[in-house]
Design a protein around this motif. Structure first.
Motif, PDB file in Angstrom:
ATOM      1  N   GLY A  13       0.789  -1.221   0.000  1.00 31.61           N
ATOM      2  CA  GLY A  13       0.000   0.000   0.000  1.00 31.61           C
ATOM      3  C   GLY A  13       0.820   1.268   0.000  1.00 31.61           C
ATOM      4  O   GLY A  13       0.282   2.363  -0.196  1.00 31.61           O
ATOM      5  N   ALA A  14       2.119   1.166   0.225  1.00 30.03           N
ATOM      6  CA  ALA A  14       2.970   2.362   0.239  1.00 30.03           C
ATOM      7  C   ALA A  14       3.182   2.855  -1.188  1.00 30.03           C
ATOM      8  O   ALA A  14       3.168   2.083  -2.143  1.00 30.03           O
ATOM      9  CB  ALA A  14       4.304   2.055   0.896  1.00 30.03           C
ATOM     10  N   SER A  15       3.415   4.153  -1.331  1.00 32.09           N
ATOM     11  CA  SER A  15       3.602   4.733  -2.657  1.00 32.09           C
ATOM     12  C   SER A  15       4.925   4.294  -3.268  1.00 32.09           C
ATOM     13  O   SER A  15       5.911   4.049  -2.554  1.00 32.09           O
ATOM     14  CB  SER A  15       3.576   6.263  -2.563  1.00 32.09           C
ATOM     15  OG  SER A  15       4.670   6.727  -1.790  1.00 32.09           O
ATOM     16  N   THR A  16       4.935   4.167  -4.587  1.00 35.41           N
ATOM     17  CA  THR A  16       6.176   3.860  -5.303  1.00 35.41           C
ATOM     18  C   THR A  16       6.842   5.139  -5.813  1.00 35.41           C
ATOM     19  O   THR A  16       7.983   5.102  -6.274  1.00 35.41           O
ATOM     20  CB  THR A  16       5.905   2.911  -6.483  1.00 35.41           C
ATOM     21  OG1 THR A  16       4.918   3.501  -7.337  1.00 35.41           O
ATOM     22  CG2 THR A  16       5.402   1.564  -5.982  1.00 35.41           C
ATOM     23  N   TYR A  17       6.107   6.246  -5.759  1.00 33.75           N
ATOM     24  CA  TYR A  17       6.691   7.554  -6.053  1.00 33.75           C
ATOM     25  C   TYR A  17       6.365   8.444  -4.856  1.00 33.75           C
ATOM     26  O   TYR A  17       5.213   8.815  -4.624  1.00 33.75           O
ATOM     27  CB  TYR A  17       6.134   8.169  -7.337  1.00 33.75           C
ATOM     28  CG  TYR A  17       6.926   9.386  -7.780  1.00 33.75           C
ATOM     29  CD1 TYR A  17       7.993   9.256  -8.668  1.00 33.75           C
ATOM     30  CD2 TYR A  17       6.634  10.650  -7.281  1.00 33.75           C
ATOM     31  CE1 TYR A  17       8.742  10.359  -9.055  1.00 33.75           C
ATOM     32  CE2 TYR A  17       7.371  11.754  -7.656  1.00 33.75           C
ATOM     33  CZ  TYR A  17       8.433  11.609  -8.555  1.00 33.75           C
ATOM     34  OH  TYR A  17       9.176  12.704  -8.926  1.00 33.75           O
ATOM     35  N   HIS A  18       7.396   8.746  -4.097  1.00 30.59           N
ATOM     36  CA  HIS A  18       7.224   9.472  -2.837  1.00 30.59           C
ATOM     37  C   HIS A  18       7.092  10.965  -3.103  1.00 30.59           C
ATOM     38  O   HIS A  18       7.999  11.575  -3.680  1.00 30.59           O
ATOM     39  CB  HIS A  18       8.420   9.202  -1.927  1.00 30.59           C
ATOM     40  CG  HIS A  18       8.170   9.486  -0.486  1.00 30.59           C
ATOM     41  ND1 HIS A  18       9.145   9.984   0.355  1.00 30.59           N
ATOM     42  CD2 HIS A  18       7.062   9.322   0.275  1.00 30.59           C
ATOM     43  CE1 HIS A  18       8.655  10.112   1.573  1.00 30.59           C
ATOM     44  NE2 HIS A  18       7.384   9.720   1.544  1.00 30.59           N
ATOM     45  N   ARG A  19       5.969  11.538  -2.684  1.00 34.43           N
ATOM     46  CA  ARG A  19       5.707  12.958  -2.961  1.00 34.43           C
ATOM     47  C   ARG A  19       6.058  13.850  -1.778  1.00 34.43           C
ATOM     48  O   ARG A  19       5.463  14.909  -1.575  1.00 34.43           O
ATOM     49  CB  ARG A  19       4.250  13.140  -3.356  1.00 34.43           C
ATOM     50  CG  ARG A  19       3.897  12.403  -4.640  1.00 34.43           C
ATOM     51  CD  ARG A  19       2.491  12.700  -5.101  1.00 34.43           C
ATOM     52  NE  ARG A  19       1.472  12.251  -4.147  1.00 34.43           N
ATOM     53  CZ  ARG A  19       0.167  12.425  -4.288  1.00 34.43           C
ATOM     54  NH1 ARG A  19      -0.283  13.052  -5.365  1.00 34.43           N
ATOM     55  NH2 ARG A  19      -0.686  11.987  -3.391  1.00 34.43           N
ATOM     56  N   GLY A  20       7.019  13.414  -0.994  1.00 32.96           N
ATOM     57  CA  GLY A  20       7.466  14.210   0.141  1.00 32.96           C
ATOM     58  C   GLY A  20       8.771  13.673   0.673  1.00 32.96           C
ATOM     59  O   GLY A  20       9.508  12.960  -0.021  1.00 32.96           O
ATOM     60  N   ARG A  21       9.072  13.990   1.924  1.00 33.76           N
ATOM     61  CA  ARG A  21      10.251  13.465   2.610  1.00 33.76           C
ATOM     62  C   ARG A  21       9.814  12.946   3.977  1.00 33.76           C
ATOM     63  O   ARG A  21       8.948  13.543   4.620  1.00 33.76           O
ATOM     64  CB  ARG A  21      11.326  14.542   2.776  1.00 33.76           C
ATOM     65  CG  ARG A  21      12.010  14.915   1.475  1.00 33.76           C
ATOM     66  CD  ARG A  21      13.273  15.720   1.736  1.00 33.76           C
ATOM     67  NE  ARG A  21      14.022  15.930   0.497  1.00 33.76           N
ATOM     68  CZ  ARG A  21      15.290  16.314   0.459  1.00 33.76           C
ATOM     69  NH1 ARG A  21      15.955  16.539   1.579  1.00 33.76           N
ATOM     70  NH2 ARG A  21      15.910  16.486  -0.698  1.00 33.76           N
ATOM     71  N   ASP A  22      10.420  11.845   4.406  1.00 36.30           N
ATOM     72  CA  ASP A  22      10.090  11.246   5.704  1.00 36.30           C
ATOM     73  C   ASP A  22      11.179  11.554   6.719  1.00 36.30           C
ATOM     74  O   ASP A  22      12.378  11.482   6.400  1.00 36.30           O
ATOM     75  CB  ASP A  22       9.934   9.733   5.575  1.00 36.30           C
ATOM     76  CG  ASP A  22       8.667   9.329   4.831  1.00 36.30           C
ATOM     77  OD1 ASP A  22       7.801  10.206   4.625  1.00 36.30           O
ATOM     78  OD2 ASP A  22       8.553   8.155   4.453  1.00 36.30           O
ATOM     79  N   TYR A  23      10.727  11.866   7.952  1.00 36.75           N
ATOM     80  CA  TYR A  23      11.653  12.165   9.043  1.00 36.75           C
ATOM     81  C   TYR A  23      11.261  11.321  10.248  1.00 36.75           C
ATOM     82  O   TYR A  23      10.222  11.549  10.872  1.00 36.75           O
ATOM     83  CB  TYR A  23      11.594  13.654   9.405  1.00 36.75           C
ATOM     84  CG  TYR A  23      11.941  14.559   8.244  1.00 36.75           C
ATOM     85  CD1 TYR A  23      13.259  14.925   7.990  1.00 36.75           C
ATOM     86  CD2 TYR A  23      10.951  15.022   7.381  1.00 36.75           C
ATOM     87  CE1 TYR A  23      13.573  15.742   6.910  1.00 36.75           C
ATOM     88  CE2 TYR A  23      11.267  15.831   6.300  1.00 36.75           C
ATOM     89  CZ  TYR A  23      12.576  16.183   6.077  1.00 36.75           C
ATOM     90  OH  TYR A  23      12.885  16.987   5.003  1.00 36.75           O
ATOM     91  N   ALA A  24      12.100  10.326  10.565  1.00 36.08           N
ATOM     92  CA  ALA A  24      11.817   9.462  11.703  1.00 36.08           C
ATOM     93  C   ALA A  24      12.122  10.199  13.006  1.00 36.08           C
ATOM     94  O   ALA A  24      13.033  11.028  13.075  1.00 36.08           O
ATOM     95  CB  ALA A  24      12.661   8.192  11.614  1.00 36.08           C
ATOM     96  N   GLY A  25      11.353   9.864  14.043  1.00 37.77           N
ATOM     97  CA  GLY A  25      11.557  10.477  15.351  1.00 37.77           C
ATOM     98  C   GLY A  25      10.805   9.701  16.413  1.00 37.77           C
ATOM     99  O   GLY A  25      10.148   8.693  16.123  1.00 37.77           O
ATOM    100  N   ALA A  26      10.896  10.152  17.638  1.00 37.67           N
ATOM    101  CA  ALA A  26      10.239   9.471  18.748  1.00 37.67           C
ATOM    102  C   ALA A  26       8.731   9.695  18.701  1.00 37.67           C
ATOM    103  O   ALA A  26       8.270  10.838  18.552  1.00 37.67           O
ATOM    104  CB  ALA A  26      10.797   9.972  20.070  1.00 37.67           C
ATOM    105  N   GLU A  27       7.977   8.611  18.816  1.00 33.66           N
ATOM    106  CA  GLU A  27       6.523   8.730  18.801  1.00 33.66           C
ATOM    107  C   GLU A  27       6.055   9.614  19.956  1.00 33.66           C
ATOM    108  O   GLU A  27       6.550   9.513  21.074  1.00 33.66           O
ATOM    109  CB  GLU A  27       5.869   7.354  18.923  1.00 33.66           C
ATOM    110  CG  GLU A  27       4.362   7.392  18.812  1.00 33.66           C
ATOM    111  CD  GLU A  27       3.740   6.019  18.693  1.00 33.66           C
ATOM    112  OE1 GLU A  27       2.522   5.950  18.456  1.00 33.66           O
ATOM    113  OE2 GLU A  27       4.471   5.023  18.829  1.00 33.66           O
TER     114      GLU A  27
END
Length: 221
Positions: free
Chosen positions: A87-101
């Motif tokens: 279900g995840a996109s194959t063309y990412h239309r942004g940037r992901d930033y991991a962090g503490a929940e």
């Protein structure tokens, strides 16, 4: 003092491999998503965590870099990708930033905030519009969302009180918060606000601490 809006908390709602922010930039004139990496200046107002540290800080070359103190790590860039997640996109239309929940996220400045819960793969989506109305910025996968009026219009108080208008300082002291003009208040807080407004007239020159000491206890019976 700048206006502060609470966007909510970093999370992993929607289609997500773990707690992170999916940041995007939508050009409202072309209706096209653009790489947030070339629009870092539009995120200069973002503040992260209880100390509200800036997401971006200047680098040695005069540009902007992710602030190490923000506790975020970029994990996915803009463009084609294969995450292997159903279900995840194959063309990412942004940037992901991991962090503490649960990390609190704020934005400072003249923005129009719109919380959008349960937005499909984005999960809980926090969106805000730039002051010129040309761009929509957003963070997906939020654990919780702020309210459209949450803290908006509030003014961050200088903890020392130095250089602060006496009325604003006194309001913040009596309300027990860092914000003057907080939209949600109890009946006791409303009583105290009205009392301060009656006592502090524009023509008066008054020491806030002396006035605090002289005020009656609103809880006394």
């Amino acid at each position: 003092m700048a206006k502060i809006t609470r966007l909510g908390q970093l999370g992993s709602t929607g289609i997500s491999s773990g707690p992170h922010l999916h940041g995007y930039v939508l050009n409202l004139q072309t209706n096209q998503y653009e790489d947030p990496g070339i629009h870092r200046s539009k995120f200069l107002g973002v503040r992260v965590g209880p100390n509200r540290v800036p997401k971006y800080i200047p680098d040695e070359k005069g540009g902007l870099q992710l602030n190490p103190a923000a506790g975020l790590t970029m994990t996915s860039g803009f463009g084609p990708r294969n995450t292997g997640i159903a279900g995840a996109s194959t063309y990412h239309r942004g940037r992901d930033y991991a962090g503490a929940e649960g990390t609190e996220i704020f934005v400072e400045g003249d923005v129009k905030f719109k919380p959008r819960p349960n937005e499909g793969g984005y999960g809980n989506l926090a969106t805000w519009t730039t002051g010129d109305g040309k761009y929509e910025l957003g963070y997906g996968h939020m654990k919780t969302l702020g309210e459209a009026s949450d803290l908006t219009g509030g003014k961050v108080q200088d903890p020392s009180g130095a250089g602060t208008d006496p009325k604003e300082f006194l309001m913040g002291y009596l309300l027990g918060t860092g914000f003057a003009g907080e939209p949600k208040e109890s009946s006791a807080t409303k009583m105290k606000r009205q009392l301060v407004q009656q006592l502090l007239q524009p023509a008066q020159t008054i020491n806030p601490m002396e006035l605090i000491a002289s005020l009656p206890n609103p809880y006394a019976v």
